[in-house]
Design an enzyme around this catalytic site. Structure first.
Site, PDB file in Angstrom:
ATOM      1  CB  SER A  57       6.489  -5.471  -0.154  1.00  0.00           C
ATOM      2  OG  SER A  57       6.489  -6.880  -0.103  1.00  0.00           O
ATOM      3  CB  CYS A  61      -2.931 -10.940  -7.142  1.00  0.00           C
ATOM      4  SG  CYS A  61      -1.671  -9.976  -6.362  1.00  0.00           S
TER       5      CYS A  61
HETATM    6  N1  PLP Z   1       1.258  -2.825  -3.669  1.00  0.00           N
HETATM    7  C1  PLP Z   1       1.792  -3.010  -4.882  1.00  0.00           C
HETATM    8  C2  PLP Z   1       1.908  -1.865  -5.820  1.00  0.00           C
HETATM    9  C3  PLP Z   1       2.228  -4.290  -5.266  1.00  0.00           C
HETATM   10  O1  PLP Z   1       2.744  -4.474  -6.471  1.00  0.00           O
HETATM   11  C4  PLP Z   1       2.087  -5.353  -4.333  1.00  0.00           C
HETATM   12  C5  PLP Z   1       2.489  -6.727  -4.713  1.00  0.00           C
HETATM   13  O2  PLP Z   1       2.368  -7.137  -5.860  1.00  0.00           O
HETATM   14  C6  PLP Z   1       1.543  -5.085  -3.080  1.00  0.00           C
HETATM   15  C7  PLP Z   1       1.130  -3.816  -2.777  1.00  0.00           C
HETATM   16  C8  PLP Z   1       1.381  -6.166  -2.049  1.00  0.00           C
HETATM   17  O3  PLP Z   1       2.612  -6.481  -1.443  1.00  0.00           O
HETATM   18  P1  PLP Z   1       2.777  -7.901  -0.712  1.00  0.00           P
HETATM   19  O4  PLP Z   1       2.945  -8.914  -1.796  1.00  0.00           O
HETATM   20  O5  PLP Z   1       4.014  -7.761   0.117  1.00  0.00           O
HETATM   21  O6  PLP Z   1       1.569  -8.104   0.102  1.00  0.00           O
END
Ligand code: PLP
Length: 391
Positions: free
Chosen positions: A202, A328
Site C-alpha cells: 500500500s 482502524c
Molecule cells: N494490511 C496491513 C498490515 C495494514 O497495516 C493495513 C493498513 O493499516 C492494511 C493491510 C490496509 O491497507 P490500506 O490502508 O491501503 O487499505
C-alpha cells in the site's frame, strides 16, 4: 489547520507523510495530463506510459518483474483480491490457513468466508508474537486453497519468517499470500525466485498517496480478478486507472529504494533510543513481542497501571501522535485483538501503545517524546491505585 511543524508524529504504521518528490511526480497527472490511459491519442499514451513506469518502479523495489504488478485501490483491495482469486480456483478447496493477528483486511474476509460455509484455521501466536511452523504445516489440508501470513504485524512490528513459510506452502502444493503492507519500504524484499504467489502493498505506508496499492501476482500463478469491466491492468483489475496515485506509488517506491539505507540505520536508532530512555525513566514499562525480530521502526509498549486511551489523549494535547491499537480501531475501548492473541491480559492490552517511526522523524522528535511521555505517564499514574502500577 494543524501546525504540523509542532507535531511529533510517531504513528507511521497508520500512515506516512507524502514525500515532496512524490507530490511533484503526481502533479502533472492531476492537472494537464488528464487523458484516459486507454485512449488512442497521445494525451492517453502519456498517462499509459506513466503507469508502466510506475509498474517498473514498484517491481524494482520488491525484486519482481513489472508484469507481475497489478495496481489496486488499497492494501485492503490487494488482500481481498488475493484471497478471492485463490478461493475461486477450485470449489473443492475452500480452506484457508492464516494467523490470529492479521490485519482486518484479511481477518474480516476470513470471517465472512466462514459465514459462507468456508473453512479457516487461525493459527495461534505465542507471547513473543511468533508462530509455530510445525503447527502451520500440520494445519494444511487436502482442501486448503491458500496460506496467508502477514510479513510484518502492524501493531507490534513482529516479522514472520515469510520465506520459510512460503517454502512450506510450496512443498505442500498450496498457494501462499503475504500481506506485506507494513514491510514494503521498511525492510529489503526480493520476490524473484521466491515461493510467494501473492504479495500486497500500500502506497500510503511508504510516503506515497492514500487510496492506491498493488498486488504482486507471480507470473506462474493462476489468477482470477475480483473486479470485472473494461479490462484494465491486462484484464486483472478493471476500472479506469487512478493515474496520479499510481504515479505517486511508483515515485514512493523509487524513493524508498534510494533511501533504504536510512530505513536500516537512522530509523531503528531513533526507535531504540526512545525505547531505551523510556525504559530508564518509566518504572514497570514493558516491551511487547520479540525485540530481536521486528520492523526497524516499531515499538509496542505497556504503560502498566494507566489506560492507553488516556495516555493517547494527553499526548495528543502535547502534540505527540501514537496509536492505542491499529489505526482502524482507534476510539474503541476493546483490547487489541493482536495483543490479546499473544496472550496478554486485557489490562495489559488496554495499557499498550504503539510508537512507529519513519525517515521523516528527527532526533528532535525523539527528544521531545522522551521529555513528554514520562511526565504524562507520571501524572496519570498519580490517579491509579498503587497495586495497578506494579508490574
Ligand atoms: N494490511 C496491513 C498490515 C495494514 O497495516 C493495513 C493498513 O493499516 C492494511 C493491510 C490496509 O491497507 P490500506 O490502508 O491501503 O487499505
Amino acid at each position: 489547520m494543524i501546525e504540523s511543524a509542532k507535531i511529533v508524529y510517531l504513528d507511521n504504521n497508520a500512515t506516512t507523510a507524502l514525500e515532496p518528490a512524490v507530490l511533484e511526480a503526481m502533479m502533472p497527472f492531476l492537472t494537464e495530463c488528464y487523458g484516459n490511459p486507454s485512449a488512442g491519442y497521445s494525451l492517453g499514451a502519456l498517462a499509459r506510459k506513466a503507469i508502466e513506469r510506475a509498474r517498473e518502479q514498484v517491481a524494482a523495489l520488491i525484486g519482481c518483474s513489472a508484469s507481475e504488478i497489478v495496481f489496486t485501490s488499497s492494501g485492503t483491495e490487494a488482500d481481498n483480491t488475493a484471497l478471492n482469486s485463490a478461493l475461486a480456483l477450485d470449489p473443492q478447496k475452500q480452506h484457508i490457513v492464516t494467523t490470529s493477528v492479521e490485519h482486518s483486511a484479511i481477518a474480516k474476509h476470513c470471517e465472512d468466508h466462514v459465514r459462507r460455509d468456508g473453512h479457516v484455521t487461525f493459527l495461534r501466536i505465542n507471547e513473543q508474537g511468533a508462530l509455530d511452523l510445525n503447527e502451520l504445516e500440520a494445519a494444511i489440508r487436502p482442501d486448503t486453497a491458500l496460506v496467508s501470513v502477514m510479513w510484518a504485524n502492524n501493531e507490534t512490528g513482529i516479522l514472520f519468517p515469510i520465506e520459510e513459510i512460503a517454502a512450506i506452502a510450496r512443498r505442500k502444493g498450496v498457494l501462499f499470500h503475504t500481506d506485506a503492507v507494513q514491510a514494503v519500504g521498511k525492510i529489503p524484499i526480493r520476490l524473484a525466485d521466491s515461493n510467494i504467489n501473492f504479495l500486497s502493498l500500500s502506497a500510503h505506508k511508504l510516503h506515497g498517496p492514500k487510496g492506491v496499492g498493488a498486488l504482486f501476482v507471480n507470473s506462474q500463478t493462476r489468477f482470477r480478478p475480483t473486479l470485472f469491466g473494461g479490462g484494465q491492468e491486462n484484464g486483472r483489475r478493471s476500472g479506469t486507472e487512478n493515474v496520479a496515485s499510481i504515479v505517486g506509488l511508483g515515485a514512493a517506491a523509487e524513493c524508498a529504494a534510494a533511501k533504504a539505507e536510512e530505513e536500516k540505520t537512522r530509523v531503528p536508532q531513533m526507535r531504540d533510543r526512545l525505547e531505551r530512555e523510556l525504559l530508564e525513566r518509566i518504572p514497570n514499562l514493558l516491551v511487547n513481542g520479540d525485540r530481536a525480530s521486528r520492523l526497524p521502526n516499531t515499538t509496542n509498549l505497556t504503560f502498566t497501571g494507566v489506560e492507553a486511551q488516556s495516555v493517547l489523549l494527553m499526548l495528543d494535547q502535547k502534540g505527540v501522535c501514537c496509536s492505542a491499537a491499529s489505526a482502524c480501531r482507534t476510539g474503541s475501548a476493546e483490547p487489541s485483538r493482536v495483543l490479546s492473541a499473544m496472550g496478554l491480559s486485557r489490562e495489559r492490552a488496554l495499557s499498550s501503545l504503539r510508537f512507529s517511526f519513519s525517515r521523516c522523524n528527527s532526533d528532535h522528535d525523539v527528544m521531545r517524546a522522551i521529555e513528554i511521555i514520562p511526565s504524562v505517564v507520571k501524572k496519570l499514574r498519580a490517579f491509579a491505585p498503587p497495586s495497578a502500577v506494579s508490574a
